[in-house]
Design an enzyme around this catalytic site. Sequence first.
Site, short mmCIF file in Angstrom:
data_model
loop_
_atom_site.label_atom_id
_atom_site.label_comp_id
_atom_site.label_asym_id
_atom_site.label_seq_id
_atom_site.Cartn_x
_atom_site.Cartn_y
_atom_site.Cartn_z
N HIS A 1 4.71 3.45 3.87
CA HIS A 1 3.58 2.66 3.39
C HIS A 1 2.27 2.98 4.12
O HIS A 1 1.20 2.91 3.54
CB HIS A 1 3.89 1.16 3.48
CG HIS A 1 4.04 0.64 4.88
ND1 HIS A 1 5.15 0.84 5.65
CD2 HIS A 1 3.17 -0.08 5.66
CE1 HIS A 1 5.00 0.25 6.82
NE2 HIS A 1 3.81 -0.30 6.87
N ASP A 2 2.34 3.33 5.41
CA ASP A 2 1.13 3.63 6.19
C ASP A 2 1.00 5.11 6.53
O ASP A 2 0.35 5.47 7.52
CB ASP A 2 1.12 2.81 7.49
CG ASP A 2 0.55 1.41 7.29
OD1 ASP A 2 -0.17 1.21 6.28
OD2 ASP A 2 0.83 0.53 8.12
N LYS B 1 -2.36 6.84 7.48
CA LYS B 1 -3.02 6.69 8.79
C LYS B 1 -3.05 7.98 9.57
O LYS B 1 -3.82 8.12 10.53
CB LYS B 1 -2.30 5.60 9.60
CG LYS B 1 -2.58 4.19 9.12
CD LYS B 1 -1.93 3.15 10.02
CE LYS B 1 -2.24 1.73 9.57
NZ LYS B 1 -1.60 0.72 10.45
N HIS C 1 -6.91 4.75 4.31
CA HIS C 1 -5.54 5.22 4.54
C HIS C 1 -4.64 4.98 3.32
O HIS C 1 -3.66 5.71 3.11
CB HIS C 1 -4.94 4.59 5.80
CG HIS C 1 -4.37 3.22 5.60
ND1 HIS C 1 -5.13 2.08 5.65
CD2 HIS C 1 -3.09 2.80 5.36
CE1 HIS C 1 -4.36 1.02 5.45
NE2 HIS C 1 -3.12 1.42 5.28
N HIS D 1 -0.25 -1.32 -1.27
CA HIS D 1 0.30 -2.38 -0.43
C HIS D 1 -0.76 -3.26 0.23
O HIS D 1 -0.43 -4.28 0.84
CB HIS D 1 1.25 -1.80 0.63
CG HIS D 1 0.58 -1.05 1.74
ND1 HIS D 1 0.06 0.22 1.58
CD2 HIS D 1 0.36 -1.38 3.04
CE1 HIS D 1 -0.44 0.63 2.72
NE2 HIS D 1 -0.28 -0.32 3.62
N HIS D 2 -2.05 -2.88 0.11
CA HIS D 2 -3.13 -3.75 0.60
C HIS D 2 -3.88 -4.43 -0.54
O HIS D 2 -4.91 -5.07 -0.30
CB HIS D 2 -4.11 -2.95 1.47
CG HIS D 2 -3.60 -2.70 2.86
ND1 HIS D 2 -3.39 -3.70 3.78
CD2 HIS D 2 -3.23 -1.53 3.48
CE1 HIS D 2 -2.94 -3.16 4.91
NE2 HIS D 2 -2.82 -1.85 4.74
N ASP E 1 5.17 -6.14 5.33
CA ASP E 1 4.27 -5.49 6.28
C ASP E 1 3.43 -6.52 7.04
O ASP E 1 3.31 -6.45 8.27
CB ASP E 1 3.36 -4.51 5.52
CG ASP E 1 2.45 -3.72 6.46
OD1 ASP E 1 2.89 -3.42 7.58
OD2 ASP E 1 1.32 -3.40 6.05
#
Length: 436
Positions: free
Chosen positions: A296-297, A300, A325, A351-352, A380
Amino acid sequence: MIELIQLYWPKLISAAWFSALNLFFLVFYGQNKRFPIERFLSGFIISPAFLSIIGEQLVVKIYTLLVLDYGFKDTHSFVFILLNVSMDMLFIILGGILFTRFTGMYKYLGATIYMQHVCIERLTLIVSVSYPTYILWYFIFHAIVFISIRGEMDFLYKTNAVRWKNVFFYLVGLFYILDLLYAAYFIFPELGTNVVNMQSILWLDIVAAISSLFALGYEKIAISAAREYEKKHEYYTKLQASQENIIVKLTEISEAKSGETGQHVRRVAEYSMLIARTMKLSDDEVEHIKIAAMMHDLGKLLISHDIIEKKGELTDDEYEIMKGHAQYGWDILANSEGEIIEMARIIALEHHERWDGKGYPQGLMKNEISIYAQIVSVADVFDALTSERAYKKAWDLETAKKEIIQQRGEQFSPTVVDAFVSCFDEIKEIKAKYVD
């Protein structure tokens, strides 16, 4: 009693053979050695041959009652045949259910084995012309079937991959064909049942044999297909495990860059899988989200180290860079294929996003957001709240839970939050298992 034994001794032998053979298979292949005497006796009683004796006697009594007491006329024996077929089906269903229950086999496996014995017994009745030939053909047909699948026996007792339901219904169809062929002896008495007759050989016996060979061939095809499926499943299981290990290492690098740990990745993956299962997503989706959530990240990796590890509050410009990201995660995975990668790509991008439409990068709202991203968003944020970072202390679990509930219908999907609350005790266990 003696008269019945004299009349039915071949069937009593086949009943004993049915029980002994299946007991042997259950012990040797199924590794079930409990209650052998009880299993033998129960197997004898529910065998197709023994139940057919009971069925025949009931049919004779019912038919005699109709003819003698009620003066019923049945010139072509159609009613007699109908009674036989109906009684056969009734006792076959009963025998199949009891056989499956007594052996503890998967329901369609047990039913298929039982129906196979039924068809062998019925085929034997068609081709035999005397009691001794009945016994001879009965053992010959069993030998043919066993030889054809002897190399598969160990596999059959250890797998659920064979589509036994399809094989079972194919055998049911074969049974009706054989039953109707056997009924021809009643419709056309000139064929005879105790003499070698070229008419019955060329008509009944050959049709019965060809139909039975087709059924045996279909069973072999089903077993071969199951073996192929097992091989592919084993391959994909190993491949998935390898992919998961690679993804874990890749995401550990991403998390390490942000001052977090790979345990964060593990926890988010486990939380997501648990929530997905609670929401009754398919088994494949549940397994896939566990792996996909780890990435998911991933974006970054392309964010400046200074921004990611900054201890103080980010400036507006830095925050805009950090928000990038999500898109970077999509871009990194854009040229890869596969169901898991596609799910991971969507999760990385969305996801954000927020349920109320105030998230980023696309400002999606409600069910415009992928259900997978909705799930990972809750997982998360909960883990971020309960983990210590360079810029904050960890929240206790209950406080973080209250925050998730408070954001129900605003930041998070109400359905996902409800599932999160339902499995919160298991979430706490995951948190304790994968500590930083």
